[in-house]
Design a protein around this motif. Structure first.
Motif, PDB file in Angstrom:
ATOM      1  N   VAL A  17      -2.562   2.079  54.969  1.00 58.98           N
ATOM      2  CA  VAL A  17      -3.444   2.451  53.864  1.00 58.98           C
ATOM      3  C   VAL A  17      -3.008   1.724  52.595  1.00 58.98           C
ATOM      4  O   VAL A  17      -1.813   1.559  52.341  1.00 58.98           O
ATOM      5  CB  VAL A  17      -3.489   3.986  53.646  1.00 58.98           C
ATOM      6  CG1 VAL A  17      -2.143   4.533  53.212  1.00 58.98           C
ATOM      7  CG2 VAL A  17      -4.568   4.362  52.651  1.00 58.98           C
ATOM      8  N   VAL A  18      -4.002   1.231  51.858  1.00 61.37           N
ATOM      9  CA  VAL A  18      -3.750   0.649  50.541  1.00 61.37           C
ATOM     10  C   VAL A  18      -4.653   1.332  49.532  1.00 61.37           C
ATOM     11  O   VAL A  18      -5.821   1.607  49.814  1.00 61.37           O
ATOM     12  CB  VAL A  18      -3.975  -0.883  50.490  1.00 61.37           C
ATOM     13  CG1 VAL A  18      -2.900  -1.626  51.253  1.00 61.37           C
ATOM     14  CG2 VAL A  18      -5.343  -1.266  50.972  1.00 61.37           C
ATOM     15  N   GLN A  19      -4.098   1.619  48.373  1.00 65.22           N
ATOM     16  CA  GLN A  19      -4.875   2.130  47.249  1.00 65.22           C
ATOM     17  C   GLN A  19      -5.003   0.974  46.269  1.00 65.22           C
ATOM     18  O   GLN A  19      -4.004   0.535  45.693  1.00 65.22           O
ATOM     19  CB  GLN A  19      -4.165   3.317  46.580  1.00 65.22           C
ATOM     20  CG  GLN A  19      -4.889   3.852  45.361  1.00 65.22           C
ATOM     21  CD  GLN A  19      -6.239   4.469  45.693  1.00 65.22           C
ATOM     22  OE1 GLN A  19      -6.341   5.314  46.577  1.00 65.22           O
ATOM     23  NE2 GLN A  19      -7.272   4.045  44.988  1.00 65.22           N
ATOM     24  N   LEU A  20      -6.205   0.452  46.135  1.00 64.23           N
ATOM     25  CA  LEU A  20      -6.462  -0.663  45.229  1.00 64.23           C
ATOM     26  C   LEU A  20      -6.998  -0.085  43.931  1.00 64.23           C
ATOM     27  O   LEU A  20      -7.992   0.636  43.935  1.00 64.23           O
ATOM     28  CB  LEU A  20      -7.448  -1.641  45.874  1.00 64.23           C
ATOM     29  CG  LEU A  20      -7.043  -2.127  47.280  1.00 64.23           C
ATOM     30  CD1 LEU A  20      -8.117  -3.020  47.876  1.00 64.23           C
ATOM     31  CD2 LEU A  20      -5.692  -2.810  47.243  1.00 64.23           C
ATOM     32  N   LYS A  42      -9.652   3.317  48.174  1.00 60.84           N
ATOM     33  CA  LYS A  42      -8.611   3.486  49.187  1.00 60.84           C
ATOM     34  C   LYS A  42      -9.155   2.970  50.506  1.00 60.84           C
ATOM     35  O   LYS A  42     -10.237   3.362  50.941  1.00 60.84           O
ATOM     36  CB  LYS A  42      -8.202   4.954  49.330  1.00 60.84           C
ATOM     37  CG  LYS A  42      -7.103   5.151  50.375  1.00 60.84           C
ATOM     38  CD  LYS A  42      -6.570   6.574  50.379  1.00 60.84           C
ATOM     39  CE  LYS A  42      -7.481   7.456  51.174  1.00 60.84           C
ATOM     40  NZ  LYS A  42      -6.937   8.798  51.398  1.00 60.84           N
ATOM     41  N   ILE A  43      -8.382   2.069  51.157  1.00 61.32           N
ATOM     42  CA  ILE A  43      -8.791   1.480  52.426  1.00 61.32           C
ATOM     43  C   ILE A  43      -7.740   1.814  53.478  1.00 61.32           C
ATOM     44  O   ILE A  43      -6.545   1.612  53.257  1.00 61.32           O
ATOM     45  CB  ILE A  43      -8.956  -0.048  52.310  1.00 61.32           C
ATOM     46  CG1 ILE A  43      -9.985  -0.382  51.223  1.00 61.32           C
ATOM     47  CG2 ILE A  43      -9.359  -0.656  53.647  1.00 61.32           C
ATOM     48  CD1 ILE A  43     -10.099  -1.851  50.896  1.00 61.32           C
ATOM     49  N   THR A  44      -8.204   2.335  54.613  1.00 62.08           N
ATOM     50  CA  THR A  44      -7.335   2.668  55.738  1.00 62.08           C
ATOM     51  C   THR A  44      -7.732   1.771  56.901  1.00 62.08           C
ATOM     52  O   THR A  44      -8.920   1.608  57.186  1.00 62.08           O
ATOM     53  CB  THR A  44      -7.516   4.150  56.133  1.00 62.08           C
ATOM     54  OG1 THR A  44      -7.291   4.964  54.984  1.00 62.08           O
ATOM     55  CG2 THR A  44      -6.542   4.549  57.234  1.00 62.08           C
ATOM     56  N   TYR A  45      -6.742   1.167  57.571  1.00 65.87           N
ATOM     57  CA  TYR A  45      -7.055   0.240  58.652  1.00 65.87           C
ATOM     58  C   TYR A  45      -5.946   0.230  59.691  1.00 65.87           C
ATOM     59  O   TYR A  45      -4.816   0.626  59.432  1.00 65.87           O
ATOM     60  CB  TYR A  45      -7.317  -1.174  58.124  1.00 65.87           C
ATOM     61  CG  TYR A  45      -6.271  -1.702  57.188  1.00 65.87           C
ATOM     62  CD1 TYR A  45      -5.312  -2.600  57.615  1.00 65.87           C
ATOM     63  CD2 TYR A  45      -6.242  -1.303  55.862  1.00 65.87           C
ATOM     64  CE1 TYR A  45      -4.350  -3.092  56.754  1.00 65.87           C
ATOM     65  CE2 TYR A  45      -5.290  -1.790  54.981  1.00 65.87           C
ATOM     66  CZ  TYR A  45      -4.351  -2.683  55.434  1.00 65.87           C
ATOM     67  OH  TYR A  45      -3.397  -3.157  54.573  1.00 65.87           O
ATOM     68  N   PHE A  68      -9.746  -4.992  64.441  1.00 70.33           N
ATOM     69  CA  PHE A  68      -9.370  -4.044  63.402  1.00 70.33           C
ATOM     70  C   PHE A  68     -10.385  -2.917  63.259  1.00 70.33           C
ATOM     71  O   PHE A  68     -11.587  -3.131  63.407  1.00 70.33           O
ATOM     72  CB  PHE A  68      -9.275  -4.748  62.038  1.00 70.33           C
ATOM     73  CG  PHE A  68      -8.114  -5.687  61.905  1.00 70.33           C
ATOM     74  CD1 PHE A  68      -6.871  -5.215  61.521  1.00 70.33           C
ATOM     75  CD2 PHE A  68      -8.261  -7.032  62.158  1.00 70.33           C
ATOM     76  CE1 PHE A  68      -5.799  -6.076  61.388  1.00 70.33           C
ATOM     77  CE2 PHE A  68      -7.195  -7.912  62.031  1.00 70.33           C
ATOM     78  CZ  PHE A  68      -5.963  -7.428  61.640  1.00 70.33           C
ATOM     79  N   ASP A  69      -9.891  -1.745  62.941  1.00 72.98           N
ATOM     80  CA  ASP A  69     -10.714  -0.607  62.529  1.00 72.98           C
ATOM     81  C   ASP A  69     -10.450  -0.429  61.037  1.00 72.98           C
ATOM     82  O   ASP A  69      -9.321  -0.151  60.645  1.00 72.98           O
ATOM     83  CB  ASP A  69     -10.309   0.650  63.300  1.00 72.98           C
ATOM     84  CG  ASP A  69     -11.105   1.875  62.889  1.00 72.98           C
ATOM     85  OD1 ASP A  69     -12.203   1.728  62.306  1.00 72.98           O
ATOM     86  OD2 ASP A  69     -10.625   2.995  63.137  1.00 72.98           O
ATOM     87  N   VAL A  70     -11.479  -0.620  60.207  1.00 74.99           N
ATOM     88  CA  VAL A  70     -11.323  -0.553  58.756  1.00 74.99           C
ATOM     89  C   VAL A  70     -12.224   0.549  58.218  1.00 74.99           C
ATOM     90  O   VAL A  70     -13.418   0.585  58.521  1.00 74.99           O
ATOM     91  CB  VAL A  70     -11.696  -1.901  58.087  1.00 74.99           C
ATOM     92  CG1 VAL A  70     -11.544  -1.812  56.572  1.00 74.99           C
ATOM     93  CG2 VAL A  70     -10.862  -3.037  58.657  1.00 74.99           C
ATOM     94  N   ILE A  81     -14.612  -8.365  53.528  1.00 75.87           N
ATOM     95  CA  ILE A  81     -13.322  -8.387  54.221  1.00 75.87           C
ATOM     96  C   ILE A  81     -13.212  -9.755  54.874  1.00 75.87           C
ATOM     97  O   ILE A  81     -14.135 -10.197  55.552  1.00 75.87           O
ATOM     98  CB  ILE A  81     -13.225  -7.309  55.324  1.00 75.87           C
ATOM     99  CG1 ILE A  81     -13.454  -5.919  54.760  1.00 75.87           C
ATOM    100  CG2 ILE A  81     -11.866  -7.395  56.020  1.00 75.87           C
ATOM    101  CD1 ILE A  81     -13.540  -4.851  55.839  1.00 75.87           C
ATOM    102  N   GLN A  82     -12.092 -10.422  54.662  1.00 75.62           N
ATOM    103  CA  GLN A  82     -11.829 -11.681  55.348  1.00 75.62           C
ATOM    104  C   GLN A  82     -10.736 -11.410  56.373  1.00 75.62           C
ATOM    105  O   GLN A  82      -9.674 -10.890  56.033  1.00 75.62           O
ATOM    106  CB  GLN A  82     -11.384 -12.749  54.355  1.00 75.62           C
ATOM    107  CG  GLN A  82     -12.466 -13.087  53.350  1.00 75.62           C
ATOM    108  CD  GLN A  82     -11.975 -14.054  52.302  1.00 75.62           C
ATOM    109  OE1 GLN A  82     -11.215 -14.974  52.598  1.00 75.62           O
ATOM    110  NE2 GLN A  82     -12.401 -13.839  51.079  1.00 75.62           N
TER     111      GLN A  82
END
Length: 91
Positions: A17-20, A42-45, A68-70, A81-82
């Motif tokens: 998880v990242v909180q941007l 917030k992105i969870t992958y 990936f599961d994003v 998303i790249q």
């Protein structure tokens, strides 16, 4: 093209998880995924196994590269998303 490097927090089950905190372009230091966002999000992958999905890939296509599961808490904030490229140069 500036990308801010972010290191995700690891969760149970192999998730990250990242909180941007603001608009911008961010690159995960572990997976190489690049997220372009228009606001804080917030992105969870996580990486998935191809074994569950490989039968959906029909010839002439072949399985290649990570799966990936994003998930994102604001779908309108995540504009792109790249995904990292994979290339096998052996035999």
């Amino acid at each position: 093209d500036q990308k801010e490097q972010v290191t995700p927090r690891r969760l149970a089950g192999g998730q990250h998880v990242v909180q941007l905190d603001a608009e911008g372009t961010y690159q995960c230091s572990l997976t190489g995924l690049i997220f372009e966002v228009t606001e804080a999000v917030k992105i969870t992958y996580s990486l998935l196994s191809w074994s569950k999905y490989a039968n959906l890939v029909k010839k002439p296509w072949i399985v290649g590269g990570p799966l990936f599961d994003v998930r994102c808490d604001s779908s309108r904030a995540l504009t792109s998303i790249q995904f990292p490229h994979s290339l096998c140069l052996g035999g």
